[in-house]
Write an enzyme that holds these catalytic residues in place. Sequence first.
Site, mmCIF file in Angstrom:
data_model
loop_
_atom_site.group_PDB
_atom_site.id
_atom_site.type_symbol
_atom_site.label_atom_id
_atom_site.label_comp_id
_atom_site.label_asym_id
_atom_site.label_seq_id
_atom_site.Cartn_x
_atom_site.Cartn_y
_atom_site.Cartn_z
ATOM 1 N N GLU A 84 -81.760 43.714 -22.367
ATOM 2 C CA GLU A 84 -81.203 42.705 -23.281
ATOM 3 C C GLU A 84 -79.953 42.067 -22.679
ATOM 4 O O GLU A 84 -79.008 42.766 -22.305
ATOM 5 C CB GLU A 84 -80.854 43.365 -24.631
ATOM 6 C CG GLU A 84 -80.352 42.364 -25.653
ATOM 7 C CD GLU A 84 -80.074 42.991 -27.014
ATOM 8 O OE1 GLU A 84 -80.711 44.004 -27.361
ATOM 9 O OE2 GLU A 84 -79.194 42.452 -27.717
ATOM 10 N N LYS A 280 -77.753 49.582 -34.441
ATOM 11 C CA LYS A 280 -78.610 49.099 -33.339
ATOM 12 C C LYS A 280 -77.723 48.637 -32.177
ATOM 13 O O LYS A 280 -78.003 48.915 -31.011
ATOM 14 C CB LYS A 280 -79.491 47.948 -33.857
ATOM 15 C CG LYS A 280 -80.538 47.466 -32.875
ATOM 16 C CD LYS A 280 -80.037 46.418 -31.914
ATOM 17 C CE LYS A 280 -81.144 45.942 -30.975
ATOM 18 N NZ LYS A 280 -80.629 45.096 -29.903
ATOM 19 N N ASP A 296 -83.546 61.458 -22.367
ATOM 20 C CA ASP A 296 -84.607 61.124 -23.310
ATOM 21 C C ASP A 296 -84.036 60.251 -24.435
ATOM 22 O O ASP A 296 -83.442 60.751 -25.385
ATOM 23 C CB ASP A 296 -85.178 62.447 -23.852
ATOM 24 C CG ASP A 296 -86.301 62.254 -24.847
ATOM 25 O OD1 ASP A 296 -86.473 61.141 -25.359
ATOM 26 O OD2 ASP A 296 -87.000 63.244 -25.119
ATOM 27 N N HIS A 393 -74.206 34.928 -26.727
ATOM 28 C CA HIS A 393 -75.663 35.025 -26.605
ATOM 29 C C HIS A 393 -76.277 33.726 -26.097
ATOM 30 O O HIS A 393 -77.229 33.735 -25.329
ATOM 31 C CB HIS A 393 -76.276 35.370 -27.971
ATOM 32 C CG HIS A 393 -76.200 36.829 -28.258
ATOM 33 N ND1 HIS A 393 -76.954 37.440 -29.223
ATOM 34 C CD2 HIS A 393 -75.473 37.818 -27.697
ATOM 35 C CE1 HIS A 393 -76.675 38.729 -29.245
ATOM 36 N NE2 HIS A 393 -75.775 38.975 -28.327
HETATM 37 C C1 MEV Z 1 -77.675 42.766 -30.882
HETATM 38 O O1 MEV Z 1 -78.529 43.439 -29.980
HETATM 39 C C2 MEV Z 1 -76.706 43.726 -31.503
HETATM 40 C C3 MEV Z 1 -75.815 43.139 -32.606
HETATM 41 O O2 MEV Z 1 -76.629 42.540 -33.604
HETATM 42 C C4 MEV Z 1 -75.032 44.295 -33.173
HETATM 43 C C5 MEV Z 1 -74.260 43.975 -34.433
HETATM 44 O O3 MEV Z 1 -74.614 43.061 -35.175
HETATM 45 O O4 MEV Z 1 -73.288 44.719 -34.682
HETATM 46 C C6 MEV Z 1 -74.913 42.071 -32.064
#
Ligand code: MEV
Length: 445
Positions: A84, A280, A296, A393
């Site tokens: 990513e 995430k 792992d 991004h």
């Molecule tokens: C993107 O991979 C992760 C984010 O969405 C985490 C977040 O919103 O804290 C930028």
Amino acid sequence: MQPISGFSKLNKKEKINWLTENYLKDSKQAKKILKQYWNDDAELQRLHDEFSENTISNYYMPFGIAPNFLIDGNLYAIPMAIEESSVVAAASKAAKYWLDRGGFHTKILGNKKLGHVHFMFKGDDQKLKAFFNSNLKDILKADTSSITKNMEKRGGGILSLELVNKSAQIPYYYQIEAKFDTRDSMGANFINSCLEQFAKTLERELAKDESFTQEEKDSLQIVMCILSNFTPENMVRAEVRCKVEDLAEEGISAEEFVEKFSLAVKIAEVEPYRATTHNKGIMNGIDAVVIATGNDFRAVEADAHTYASKDGTYTSLTHCEVKDGEFRFWLDLPIALGTVGGLTSLHPLVKFSLDLLGNPDAQKLMGIVAVAGLAQNFAALRSLTTVGIQKGHMKMHLYNILNQLGANTREREYFTVFFRDKTVTHHAVVEEFMRIRKLKSLDDL
Ligand code: MEV
């Protein structure tokens, strides 16, 4: 299409032939793609083929470095395997930010892993307890001595054995709950081998014990023996702290930044929809280092998310507080990692990663991984609560589109400036690209 039997027995070429002829329209092109990723070094290719089963090619992941991580007074360049875009850049940015503010601090909060023999017993609970507490624990330990000998030499081994009555959840359900210290290994093989021996010993000793009736003896049924990937007693904390005033930045006061940042954390603490995305982002950092160091990541993911929902509602893995003018932001992470065994001495890039990190022991690696997660979360929240996430991004999005179009270096520079104050969309990039290349259509490329 017919199912195939004996696929695993075919050699690589035969597997590819069967696959491409049966599933893919352009089998020549499909074979070319698969072969493009083979390694010229036959020995290295064989090594990769043998990591798994039915292998037909290799699957690359970008391997990047996030430098300038000051962790407990030592400077690290952290290896990250992740596809990513923006993750390594965000980690590097957070590392630099905290480099000037005292760096990251880590603390091990526990080093016990768990496993269970899950079994059914339709007999007298008190008799079972007395049987377990008489000398069964010693026999269980003695029977596993050949498995635990080396681990004990390294300072680890079996820490405790308990009988747990779970019959309130499922009638007749019991466990032997065992806790282990697996030192620098992740410990899955060690734990599972011990547990399978415990089950055999339990069956043998219970069959011999005269306090049980034949019916009770016959009722014993071993269901399964397996470690738990939930390791709430194998934890690490990663933390950053500084004076609130040190958080002032261009365009935003320290107080305003801390207020918004703290609210973002609080929202993730109470709102599962946000907590999922928040965590995430943390796992972006954690998984990348876990993969680079040959660990792992599925176990690490499962562990973290179980911990995040341990009180019944899925919540944030990070927390922050402001006290006496000091800002603290931390991550408590249950995690089981190994720096010996598994891929660690087999995969050349894993060896490289561990060398790069100074060959840490498992506890040090736990700290480094947790720091990568905390840094990632800090970077995400800092962007989200100030300029927004899309700014960073979009730059990567732009480069991805330009790569697809085959733009050259000069064109990339031009586009970086061109889109500085515009929204990047696929359409807008293609339109401008066609204009500067004087193309009527992309087919003219
Ligand atoms: C993107 O991979 C992760 C984010 O969405 C985490 C977040 O919103 O804290 C930028």
